[in-house]
Design an enzyme around this catalytic site. Sequence first.
Site, short mmCIF file in Angstrom:
data_model
loop_
_atom_site.label_atom_id
_atom_site.label_comp_id
_atom_site.label_asym_id
_atom_site.label_seq_id
_atom_site.Cartn_x
_atom_site.Cartn_y
_atom_site.Cartn_z
N GLY A 143 7.47 -6.10 0.80
CA GLY A 143 6.35 -7.78 1.57
C GLY A 143 7.46 -8.03 3.20
O GLY A 143 6.91 -9.00 3.45
N ARG A 145 -2.64 2.08 -1.22
CA ARG A 145 -3.97 2.52 -1.27
C ARG A 145 -4.62 3.13 -0.57
O ARG A 145 -4.48 2.33 0.30
CB ARG A 145 -4.34 1.57 -2.26
CG ARG A 145 -3.79 1.17 -3.83
CD ARG A 145 -4.75 0.47 -4.60
NE ARG A 145 -5.86 0.42 -4.27
CZ ARG A 145 -6.56 1.85 -5.76
NH1 ARG A 145 -5.82 1.95 -6.56
NH2 ARG A 145 -8.11 1.64 -6.51
N LEU A 168 -8.17 2.90 0.90
CA LEU A 168 -9.11 2.14 0.90
C LEU A 168 -10.63 2.91 0.27
O LEU A 168 -10.84 3.84 1.17
CB LEU A 168 -9.67 0.85 2.07
CG LEU A 168 -8.81 0.17 2.00
CD1 LEU A 168 -8.85 -0.69 3.37
CD2 LEU A 168 -7.74 -0.14 1.01
N HIS A 179 2.79 1.29 9.42
CA HIS A 179 2.21 2.55 9.10
C HIS A 179 4.03 2.79 10.16
O HIS A 179 4.58 2.72 11.08
CB HIS A 179 1.70 4.11 9.24
CG HIS A 179 2.30 5.28 8.91
ND1 HIS A 179 2.43 5.44 7.47
CD2 HIS A 179 2.87 6.45 9.12
CE1 HIS A 179 3.01 6.97 7.18
NE2 HIS A 179 2.96 7.43 8.25
N ASP A 191 -3.68 6.94 6.72
CA ASP A 191 -3.54 6.75 8.40
C ASP A 191 -3.90 7.33 9.84
O ASP A 191 -3.15 7.86 10.63
CB ASP A 191 -1.95 7.09 8.37
CG ASP A 191 -1.09 6.71 6.93
OD1 ASP A 191 -1.14 4.70 6.90
OD2 ASP A 191 -0.15 7.09 6.52
C1 GAR Z 1 6.90 -0.73 5.51
O1 GAR Z 1 7.97 0.37 6.18
C2 GAR Z 1 5.29 -0.03 5.95
O2 GAR Z 1 5.19 0.64 7.25
C3 GAR Z 1 5.03 0.86 4.94
O3 GAR Z 1 5.58 0.75 4.43
C4 GAR Z 1 6.28 -0.43 4.38
C5 GAR Z 1 5.96 -1.28 3.32
O4 GAR Z 1 7.74 -3.00 3.16
N1 GAR Z 1 4.02 0.95 4.52
C6 GAR Z 1 3.40 2.72 4.43
O5 GAR Z 1 4.44 3.69 4.20
C7 GAR Z 1 1.90 2.84 4.74
N2 GAR Z 1 1.32 4.04 4.61
P1 GAR Z 1 6.87 -4.33 3.80
O6 GAR Z 1 6.35 -4.71 1.71
O7 GAR Z 1 8.54 -4.10 3.70
O8 GAR Z 1 6.34 -4.36 4.02
#
Ligand code: GAR
Length: 201
Positions: free
Chosen positions: A12, A90, A92, A108, A144
């Site tokens: 988060g 997830r 959507l 991403h 993505d």
């Molecule tokens: C982040 O690096 C985000 O870009 C990635 O997960 C991490 C979540 O970190 N998202 C993806 O890979 C989506 N395909 P966070 O929970 O600390 O925000």
Amino acid sequence: MKRLGILLSGRGSNFEAIADSVAAGRIHAAIAVVISNRPEARGLESAAQRGLNAVLLPSKGLDREIYDRSVVAELRRNRVDLVCLAGYMRLLSAWFVREYPSRILNIHPSLLPGFPGLDAQHQALEYGVKVSGCTVHFVDEYLDAGPIIAQAVVPVLDSDNADTLSARILEQEHRIYTEAINIVLAGNYRIEGRRVLPAGR
Ligand code: GAR
């Protein structure tokens, strides 16, 4: 005042960056609800600690569209205008995406269309790219994909491992997510094909 709905599955930190921007007046919107599909998500706890409306909707074992209906019901209950995926792991359903046309954003940790999916930073290191970065884009029903609102570039150093590269990218994620949310909230953009351009030019 526009109302944000945040969906997350884990740590988060992107949610926290958005919440900090809201608190500091860098984003003129309210966080109406924070929803996690995983009970163990640290982001959910952090949302509750900040006094926000933190809702757990466990997704385990549920059919995609049935689950998405419960998420959309929660977003509607909270009169959400803009949905921000913040480490929401997830895909959507097409149905969900149609409910919020051009009103769902995702972040991403790569320069899309390079390295979509899981472990993007690891994929970038394995491939041997010399720069990587992050992307905020509108969400469609594909992984993505969707028109790109903002990107930032970081160098990949010879000494990097997945952790050091992730940390460098994350700093930029926190910055450009606020930027992208402001572009969309202001509404002064148009989408031409895949290109997100300033309105009226
Ligand atoms: C982040 O690096 C985000 O870009 C990635 O997960 C991490 C979540 O970190 N998202 C993806 O890979 C989506 N395909 P966070 O929970 O600390 O925000």
